[in-house]
Design an enzyme around this catalytic site. Structure first.
Site, mmCIF file in Angstrom:
data_model
loop_
_atom_site.group_PDB
_atom_site.id
_atom_site.type_symbol
_atom_site.label_atom_id
_atom_site.label_comp_id
_atom_site.label_asym_id
_atom_site.label_seq_id
_atom_site.Cartn_x
_atom_site.Cartn_y
_atom_site.Cartn_z
ATOM 1 N N HIS A 1 34.591 -50.764 -11.854
ATOM 2 C CA HIS A 1 34.811 -50.023 -10.605
ATOM 3 C C HIS A 1 36.257 -50.110 -10.113
ATOM 4 C CE1 HIS A 1 30.625 -49.051 -10.144
ATOM 5 N NE2 HIS A 1 30.252 -50.313 -10.050
ATOM 6 N N ASP B 1 22.322 -53.821 -15.855
ATOM 7 C CA ASP B 1 21.523 -53.575 -14.662
ATOM 8 C C ASP B 1 20.638 -52.337 -14.753
ATOM 9 O OD1 ASP B 1 23.885 -52.156 -14.689
ATOM 10 O OD2 ASP B 1 24.475 -52.644 -12.649
ATOM 11 N N ASP C 1 26.493 -49.256 -17.904
ATOM 12 C CA ASP C 1 26.066 -49.858 -16.646
ATOM 13 C C ASP C 1 25.235 -48.860 -15.844
ATOM 14 O OD1 ASP C 1 27.210 -52.396 -14.830
ATOM 15 O OD2 ASP C 1 26.624 -50.669 -13.616
ATOM 16 N N HIS D 1 25.526 -48.246 -12.797
ATOM 17 C CA HIS D 1 26.433 -47.561 -11.880
ATOM 18 C C HIS D 1 27.591 -46.919 -12.651
ATOM 19 C CE1 HIS D 1 24.543 -50.892 -9.566
ATOM 20 N NE2 HIS D 1 24.403 -49.935 -8.663
#
Length: 343
Positions: free
Chosen positions: A160, A285, A196, A198
């Site tokens: 991120h 995740d 991931d 996200h």
């Protein structure tokens, strides 16, 4: 497969985060890395190496100098302002506000160099992030030196973080730093696949206008999930990078059948690109019991993922990203790496 990890990565030890509009116990905690390391040591993947120190140079190939200066000087500025403990930003230069001139006050600087309030900065955050980046760089060097694959047990994560800001528990973009180092070491083309839950918004933004690095991300639809403002299917790159960015946003609740179809599409793009080296942003995740995510991959699906990735036949650097079901994290990580090794 060799694993690279530094105990210095544990020094970043946040106690709280702001999520869903509330102050809550932090989920990006040292135990995440400790559980993965312990599981690796119990298996045939049991060799864990200490990373080399690559210095600031490779970080500055990806991140802005003033941003690195901010991270380096943060704790001094914070304590000089009479503060202590964890720092959370609370104001940002959104539409209609300006980044210039740069604020002098630490609260203004925190907002300038962040994009969310859920990523606390502490005394040892930058030191831990540097150690994490060194793990990624050492794994990249192993693969560039002839290893089929290597695993960077990166924590804090990185995908991120963009060139000039942090967020999403990430301070330095480990996958991007590794990818750029591989380019500088002689790889003509590098692909980065982010699995991931996200979207890897930071990695996308770093390489968005480049054709030498293909970025692909399989993630939850940003209309419904963090980071909300990047990760849509229509984002395909810009300028020289047009066509070298691919997003596969999936509906909440996606299971292995849905997820693996996106993986197959991403792998087809990678084959067409024909990179010299592959970097996997290994978020775990997507797991069905992850406390902050809403996909439905089972532990055995991570073995399938690893085996599928092995089918690309590419030198591969695995870089750990998210995954917050701490008790299952080691199992799911080792399943992925073992699936790759056996694939």
């Amino acid at each position: 497969m060799k694993t690279v990890f530094s105990p210095g990565q544990l020094a970043h030890d946040p106690k709280h985060e702001i999520s869903d509009g509330e102050l809550r116990p932090a989920v990006e905690i040292p135990a995440r890395a400790e559980m993965v390391r312990a599981r690796i040591l119990e298996t045939e993947l049991g060799e864990v190496l200490t990373p080399e120190d690559f210095g600031r140079g490779p970080l500055a190939r990806v991140h802005d100098g003033d941003y690195l200066d901010f991270l380096d000087s943060f704790w001094t500025r914070w304590t000089n302002a009479g503060r202590g403990g964890e720092a959370f930003p609370f104001v940002w230069p959104v539409r209609g506000l300006s980044l210039e001139p740069k604020p002098d006050h630490i609260d203004g600087l925190l907002g300038r160099y962040s994009f969310d309030a859920g990523t606390p900065l502490g005394q040892y955050s930058f030191a831990a992030a540097r150690a994490s980046a060194n793990s990624a760089l050492t794994a990249a060097r192993l693969v560039a030196g002839g290893e089929r694959s290597a695993f960077a047990l990166c924590r804090p994560p990185g995908h991120h973080a963009a060139a000039g800001y942090y967020g999403g528990y990430c301070f330095l973009n480990n996958a991007a730093i590794a990818g750029q180092w591989l380019r500088d070491a002689g790889a003509e083309r590098v692909a980065i696949l982010d699995v991931d839950y996200h979207h890897g918004n930071g990695t996308q933004s770093i390489f968005y206008e480049r054709s030498d690095v293909l970025f692909l991300s399989i993630h939850a639809d940003p209309r419904e999930e963090y980071p909300y403002f990047l990760g849509h299917a229509g984002e395909t790159g810009a300028a020289a990078g047009e066509g070298y960015n691919a997003n596969y946003p999936l509906a909440l609740g996606a299971d292995w059948e849905t997820w693996s179809n996106a993986l197959a599409a991403a792998m087809a793009r990678i084959r067409d690109f024909a990179p010299d080296t592959l970097v996997i942003s290994l978020g775990l995740d997507a797991y069905e019991k992850d406390p902050i995510s809403r996909f439905r991959l089972a532990s055995e699906d991570f073995t399938r993922m690893g085996a599928a990735l092995a089918g690309l036949g590419l030198p591969t650097v695995f870089v750990m990203e998210g995954g917050y079901a701490v008790e299952a994290l080691g199992v799911n990580c080792v399943n992925t790496l073992a699936g790759f090794e056996g694939g």
